[in-house]
Design a protein around this motif. Structure first.
Motif, PDB file in Angstrom:
ATOM      1  N   THR A 205     -17.401 -60.273 102.746  1.00 53.96           N
ATOM      2  CA  THR A 205     -16.219 -59.416 102.839  1.00 53.96           C
ATOM      3  C   THR A 205     -15.268 -59.645 101.666  1.00 53.96           C
ATOM      4  O   THR A 205     -14.499 -58.751 101.301  1.00 53.96           O
ATOM      5  N   LYS A 206     -15.338 -60.838 101.043  1.00 50.05           N
ATOM      6  CA  LYS A 206     -14.476 -61.146  99.906  1.00 50.05           C
ATOM      7  C   LYS A 206     -14.981 -60.526  98.607  1.00 50.05           C
ATOM      8  O   LYS A 206     -14.184 -60.130  97.747  1.00 50.05           O
ATOM      9  N   VAL A 207     -16.308 -60.448  98.429  1.00 52.24           N
ATOM     10  CA  VAL A 207     -16.855 -60.061  97.124  1.00 52.24           C
ATOM     11  C   VAL A 207     -17.453 -58.659  97.100  1.00 52.24           C
ATOM     12  O   VAL A 207     -17.702 -58.115  96.029  1.00 52.24           O
ATOM     13  N   GLU A 208     -17.717 -58.057  98.227  1.00 52.03           N
ATOM     14  CA  GLU A 208     -18.282 -56.714  98.229  1.00 52.03           C
ATOM     15  C   GLU A 208     -17.161 -55.689  98.070  1.00 52.03           C
ATOM     16  O   GLU A 208     -16.018 -55.942  98.460  1.00 52.03           O
ATOM     17  N   PRO A 209     -17.434 -54.529  97.460  1.00 49.49           N
ATOM     18  CA  PRO A 209     -18.757 -54.065  97.036  1.00 49.49           C
ATOM     19  C   PRO A 209     -19.214 -54.727  95.725  1.00 49.49           C
ATOM     20  O   PRO A 209     -18.414 -54.973  94.839  1.00 49.49           O
ATOM     21  N   THR A 210     -20.504 -55.002  95.632  1.00 47.01           N
ATOM     22  CA  THR A 210     -21.112 -55.556  94.432  1.00 47.01           C
ATOM     23  C   THR A 210     -22.581 -55.167  94.410  1.00 47.01           C
ATOM     24  O   THR A 210     -23.187 -54.953  95.461  1.00 47.01           O
ATOM     25  N   ASP A 211     -23.145 -55.056  93.216  1.00 48.35           N
ATOM     26  CA  ASP A 211     -24.577 -54.764  93.094  1.00 48.35           C
ATOM     27  C   ASP A 211     -25.433 -55.994  93.384  1.00 48.35           C
ATOM     28  O   ASP A 211     -26.647 -55.880  93.543  1.00 48.35           O
ATOM     29  N   THR A 212     -24.814 -57.170  93.421  1.00 49.95           N
ATOM     30  CA  THR A 212     -25.538 -58.395  93.758  1.00 49.95           C
ATOM     31  C   THR A 212     -25.838 -58.425  95.248  1.00 49.95           C
ATOM     32  O   THR A 212     -24.954 -58.210  96.077  1.00 49.95           O
ATOM     33  N   LEU A 213     -27.087 -58.694  95.587  1.00 48.28           N
ATOM     34  CA  LEU A 213     -27.493 -58.784  96.987  1.00 48.28           C
ATOM     35  C   LEU A 213     -27.155 -60.172  97.535  1.00 48.28           C
ATOM     36  O   LEU A 213     -27.403 -61.188  96.879  1.00 48.28           O
ATOM     37  N   ILE A 214     -26.587 -60.203  98.734  1.00 46.37           N
ATOM     38  CA  ILE A 214     -26.199 -61.459  99.379  1.00 46.37           C
ATOM     39  C   ILE A 214     -26.847 -61.494 100.751  1.00 46.37           C
ATOM     40  O   ILE A 214     -26.443 -60.756 101.653  1.00 46.37           O
ATOM     41  N   PRO A 215     -27.887 -62.301 100.943  1.00 45.60           N
ATOM     42  CA  PRO A 215     -28.568 -62.320 102.238  1.00 45.60           C
ATOM     43  C   PRO A 215     -27.734 -63.008 103.304  1.00 45.60           C
ATOM     44  O   PRO A 215     -26.953 -63.915 103.013  1.00 45.60           O
ATOM     45  N   ASP A 216     -27.928 -62.582 104.527  1.00 46.76           N
ATOM     46  CA  ASP A 216     -27.279 -63.210 105.671  1.00 46.76           C
ATOM     47  C   ASP A 216     -28.356 -63.958 106.459  1.00 46.76           C
ATOM     48  O   ASP A 216     -29.412 -63.411 106.756  1.00 46.76           O
ATOM     49  N   PHE A 217     -28.130 -65.220 106.752  1.00 48.01           N
ATOM     50  CA  PHE A 217     -29.088 -65.996 107.547  1.00 48.01           C
ATOM     51  C   PHE A 217     -28.302 -66.899 108.471  1.00 48.01           C
ATOM     52  O   PHE A 217     -27.163 -67.273 108.181  1.00 48.01           O
ATOM     53  N   ARG A 218     -28.923 -67.251 109.598  1.00 52.47           N
ATOM     54  CA  ARG A 218     -28.159 -67.851 110.685  1.00 52.47           C
ATOM     55  C   ARG A 218     -28.778 -69.110 111.272  1.00 52.47           C
ATOM     56  O   ARG A 218     -28.615 -69.378 112.456  1.00 52.47           O
ATOM     57  N   GLY A 219     -29.510 -69.868 110.469  1.00 57.54           N
ATOM     58  CA  GLY A 219     -30.070 -71.083 111.023  1.00 57.54           C
ATOM     59  C   GLY A 219     -30.789 -71.914 109.983  1.00 57.54           C
ATOM     60  O   GLY A 219     -30.985 -71.490 108.847  1.00 57.54           O
ATOM     61  N   ARG A 220     -31.180 -73.103 110.389  1.00 62.59           N
ATOM     62  CA  ARG A 220     -31.977 -73.980 109.534  1.00 62.59           C
ATOM     63  C   ARG A 220     -33.443 -73.537 109.564  1.00 62.59           C
ATOM     64  O   ARG A 220     -33.906 -72.929 110.522  1.00 62.59           O
ATOM     65  N   ASN A 221     -34.149 -73.875 108.486  1.00 57.30           N
ATOM     66  CA  ASN A 221     -35.590 -73.604 108.392  1.00 57.30           C
ATOM     67  C   ASN A 221     -35.909 -72.138 108.659  1.00 57.30           C
ATOM     68  O   ASN A 221     -36.848 -71.795 109.382  1.00 57.30           O
TER      69      ASN A 221
END
Length: 232
Positions: A205-221
């Motif tokens: 929410t701080k850096v978008e919009p941007t052409d850089t893709l930022i994955p969202d992940f929610r756990g270890r391994n």
């Protein structure tokens, strides 16, 4: 190609012919390791949340090779290398360059299998709240971080692993935002947040919009097998 988040700043990148492992200090699940394929362990520095001697116990069938920052004492194990900042080495089809840190050790820039990967280690814009860390000079921290990134100017950035540390309060996003502005990586993967996965969405929410893709992940391994990775 697969990218797996292990924990904190620990990541595993699988190519068909090799596996790269960064700053692992937790146990790697057996199904992430492949027999008969070389495994390259990169350690940016000796802090306990980036390095565990347990990685030295990897079985020979996984063909382990270790690339340590030179702040780590010499290890008496086969196939280990130590690198200081601003060094270059070619190894097993990898082109490895080191840069500095704003804390301890090195950061790694690696060309592998036609990809460019940057792992920052503890290279971060450490803009601490001075009421919590009165010893910190915020102006100097900013200067040091930007000066280190200036040394990398012109390098193509595809996958960048950058600290997004919630302990920095309202300043947690500054390093990642500046990195995007300077290098426009195709993918920026947040790290160095322990198990506070909510920081990823806050960062977006701080850096978008941007052409850089930022994955969202929610756990270890977790294997990052979302649509954004399919194109690489």
């Amino acid at each position: 190609m697969k990218i797996i988040h292990l924990h904190h700043s620990g990541f595993l990148i699988q190519f068909d012919d090799k596996t790269l492992i960064f700053d692992c200090f937790t146990k790697i699940p057996n199904n992430f390791m492949r027999k008969g394929i070389p495994h390259y362990f990169f350690v940016t520095h000796g802090h306990s949340d980036h390095f565990s001697r347990d990685i030295l116990n990897v079985e020979k069938e996984f063909q382990p090779t270790y690339i340590f920052s030179d702040d780590i004492p010499e290890m008496h194990t086969p196939r280990n290398y130590r690198m200081a900042p601003y060094q270059h080495m070619s190894l097993g089809g990898l082109d490895i360059k080191t840069f500095g840190s704003t804390d301890l050790g090195v950061s790694f820039y690696i060309a592998a299998n036609n990809h460019r990967i940057f792992h920052a280690g503890d290279l971060n814009w450490w803009d601490w709240d001075t009421t919590l860390r009165p010893d910190i000079d915020p102006a100097q921290e900013e200067k040091d971080f930007k000066a280190e990134l200036a040394r990398m100017k012109g390098l193509p950035m595809e996958f960048a692993f950058i600290p997004v540390d919630p302990r920095l309060g309202d300043s947690f996003y500054k390093a990642g935002e500046y990195f995007i502005q300077e290098f426009h990586p195709k993918v920026l993967i947040p790290m160095h947040f322990r198990d506070d996965f909510s920081i990823i969405e806050k960062f977006k929410t701080k850096v978008e919009p941007t052409d850089t893709l930022i994955p969202d992940f929610r756990g270890r391994n977790i294997t990052l097998k979302t649509s954004w990775l399919d194109q690489f």
